[in-house]
Motif scaffolding. Sequence first.
Motif, mmCIF file in Angstrom:
data_model
loop_
_atom_site.group_PDB
_atom_site.id
_atom_site.type_symbol
_atom_site.label_atom_id
_atom_site.label_comp_id
_atom_site.label_asym_id
_atom_site.label_seq_id
_atom_site.Cartn_x
_atom_site.Cartn_y
_atom_site.Cartn_z
ATOM 1 N N ALA A 104 0.842 -1.197 0.000
ATOM 2 C CA ALA A 104 0.000 0.000 0.000
ATOM 3 C C ALA A 104 0.877 1.247 0.000
ATOM 4 O O ALA A 104 0.627 2.199 -0.753
ATOM 5 C CB ALA A 104 -0.926 0.009 1.214
ATOM 6 N N GLN A 105 1.906 1.238 0.819
ATOM 7 C CA GLN A 105 2.811 2.384 0.888
ATOM 8 C C GLN A 105 3.542 2.585 -0.432
ATOM 9 O O GLN A 105 3.658 3.719 -0.915
ATOM 10 C CB GLN A 105 3.808 2.192 2.028
ATOM 11 C CG GLN A 105 4.740 3.367 2.209
ATOM 12 C CD GLN A 105 5.649 3.182 3.408
ATOM 13 O OE1 GLN A 105 5.910 2.063 3.858
ATOM 14 N NE2 GLN A 105 6.137 4.277 3.939
ATOM 15 N N ALA A 106 4.023 1.511 -1.027
ATOM 16 C CA ALA A 106 4.740 1.626 -2.305
ATOM 17 C C ALA A 106 3.834 2.205 -3.388
ATOM 18 O O ALA A 106 4.247 3.086 -4.148
ATOM 19 C CB ALA A 106 5.287 0.262 -2.725
ATOM 20 N N ALA A 107 2.604 1.735 -3.465
ATOM 21 C CA ALA A 107 1.656 2.243 -4.463
ATOM 22 C C ALA A 107 1.332 3.714 -4.204
ATOM 23 O O ALA A 107 1.276 4.520 -5.141
ATOM 24 C CB ALA A 107 0.386 1.397 -4.465
ATOM 25 N N ALA A 108 1.154 4.080 -2.945
ATOM 26 C CA ALA A 108 0.849 5.470 -2.601
ATOM 27 C C ALA A 108 2.034 6.373 -2.945
ATOM 28 O O ALA A 108 1.852 7.474 -3.478
ATOM 29 C CB ALA A 108 0.496 5.587 -1.116
ATOM 30 N N GLU A 109 3.238 5.919 -2.661
ATOM 31 C CA GLU A 109 4.419 6.728 -2.958
ATOM 32 C C GLU A 109 4.639 6.882 -4.461
ATOM 33 O O GLU A 109 5.053 7.956 -4.910
ATOM 34 C CB GLU A 109 5.653 6.148 -2.268
ATOM 35 C CG GLU A 109 5.607 6.386 -0.766
ATOM 36 C CD GLU A 109 6.775 5.791 -0.008
ATOM 37 O OE1 GLU A 109 7.571 5.017 -0.608
ATOM 38 O OE2 GLU A 109 6.892 6.093 1.192
ATOM 39 N N ARG A 110 4.340 5.845 -5.251
ATOM 40 C CA ARG A 110 4.421 5.967 -6.719
ATOM 41 C C ARG A 110 3.460 7.047 -7.202
ATOM 42 O O ARG A 110 3.814 7.887 -8.024
ATOM 43 C CB ARG A 110 4.105 4.633 -7.397
ATOM 44 C CG ARG A 110 5.279 3.711 -7.537
ATOM 45 C CD ARG A 110 4.995 2.532 -8.455
ATOM 46 N NE ARG A 110 3.827 1.757 -8.086
ATOM 47 C CZ ARG A 110 3.826 0.780 -7.174
ATOM 48 N NH1 ARG A 110 4.931 0.442 -6.560
ATOM 49 N NH2 ARG A 110 2.715 0.131 -6.902
ATOM 50 N N GLU A 111 2.239 7.013 -6.707
ATOM 51 C CA GLU A 111 1.248 8.011 -7.110
ATOM 52 C C GLU A 111 1.655 9.406 -6.632
ATOM 53 O O GLU A 111 1.459 10.390 -7.353
ATOM 54 C CB GLU A 111 -0.134 7.648 -6.566
ATOM 55 C CG GLU A 111 -1.235 8.578 -7.004
ATOM 56 C CD GLU A 111 -1.498 8.586 -8.507
ATOM 57 O OE1 GLU A 111 -1.977 9.625 -9.008
ATOM 58 O OE2 GLU A 111 -1.229 7.572 -9.181
ATOM 59 N N LEU A 112 2.238 9.487 -5.465
ATOM 60 C CA LEU A 112 2.720 10.768 -4.950
ATOM 61 C C LEU A 112 3.801 11.343 -5.873
ATOM 62 O O LEU A 112 3.770 12.529 -6.208
ATOM 63 C CB LEU A 112 3.272 10.590 -3.538
ATOM 64 C CG LEU A 112 3.805 11.843 -2.850
ATOM 65 C CD1 LEU A 112 2.676 12.801 -2.539
ATOM 66 C CD2 LEU A 112 4.536 11.460 -1.585
ATOM 67 N N HIS A 165 -6.520 10.353 -5.418
ATOM 68 C CA HIS A 165 -5.767 9.494 -6.345
ATOM 69 C C HIS A 165 -4.732 8.657 -5.599
ATOM 70 O O HIS A 165 -4.529 7.481 -5.911
ATOM 71 C CB HIS A 165 -5.085 10.337 -7.425
ATOM 72 C CG HIS A 165 -6.026 10.931 -8.417
ATOM 73 N ND1 HIS A 165 -6.859 10.191 -9.219
ATOM 74 C CD2 HIS A 165 -6.262 12.222 -8.735
ATOM 75 C CE1 HIS A 165 -7.571 10.982 -9.984
ATOM 76 N NE2 HIS A 165 -7.240 12.233 -9.704
ATOM 77 N N ILE A 166 -4.092 9.273 -4.614
ATOM 78 C CA ILE A 166 -3.092 8.538 -3.821
ATOM 79 C C ILE A 166 -3.769 7.451 -3.000
ATOM 80 O O ILE A 166 -3.280 6.320 -2.914
ATOM 81 C CB ILE A 166 -2.287 9.516 -2.941
ATOM 82 C CG1 ILE A 166 -1.478 10.475 -3.835
ATOM 83 C CG2 ILE A 166 -1.371 8.763 -1.981
ATOM 84 C CD1 ILE A 166 -0.879 11.655 -3.104
ATOM 85 N N THR A 167 -4.918 7.760 -2.420
ATOM 86 C CA THR A 167 -5.673 6.758 -1.657
ATOM 87 C C THR A 167 -6.095 5.607 -2.567
ATOM 88 O O THR A 167 -5.985 4.430 -2.202
ATOM 89 C CB THR A 167 -6.910 7.389 -0.993
ATOM 90 O OG1 THR A 167 -6.498 8.489 -0.188
ATOM 91 C CG2 THR A 167 -7.658 6.382 -0.130
#
Length: 183
Positions: A104-112, A165-167
């Motif tokens: 979840a963190q990796a996906a959120a950081e990619r979107e960030l 989008h990050i969520t």
Amino acid sequence: MSRNGERLIAVTADGRAVAELEGAAAQVSLGATLDARLLQPDADIVLVHNHPSSSGLSMDDLGQLAKPGVLAIVAIGDDGSVYAAAAGPRFPGDRFRDYVYAPAQAAAERELRFNAAAGNATDLRPFLPHVISLALAQVRVIVYHATLGADCQVAFDRDRLSLGHITAAANHGLRVALTRPPG
């Protein structure tokens, strides 16, 4: 202790304080005695602590929910924000960090990073713990409630589209992770 440090109070479900601890700027060490108690399934303890930075619940905070004696974790920010979580029906116990939170963190950081590359000059990183917790709640890994402090709520509302989008990215990372067999 510095005025800016974290403090933690461990309370039973009926409100009795069983431990009060002082920590450093961004963490509190639970110590062997309290940690042993949190490993007892019938301990029914709520961990309440402050976050001087007013950030949401961290991976380490939420990881406490893997201990059978922890009912919930609560963080109170200096700005008045309150973040609370309990294990949900899909909480994976001791596999939480690697199996659920990390994807979840990796996906959120990619979107960030994508959001920043697209020209959003606002630093949304302080919201990551909160939006990851929102995503964890959406897939029922945790039961989550947050009340943001007034200024934090204004900032969140201002960047609601990007944070949404990050969520969603964190949610997608979680859904993918939860379909894989643990290992």
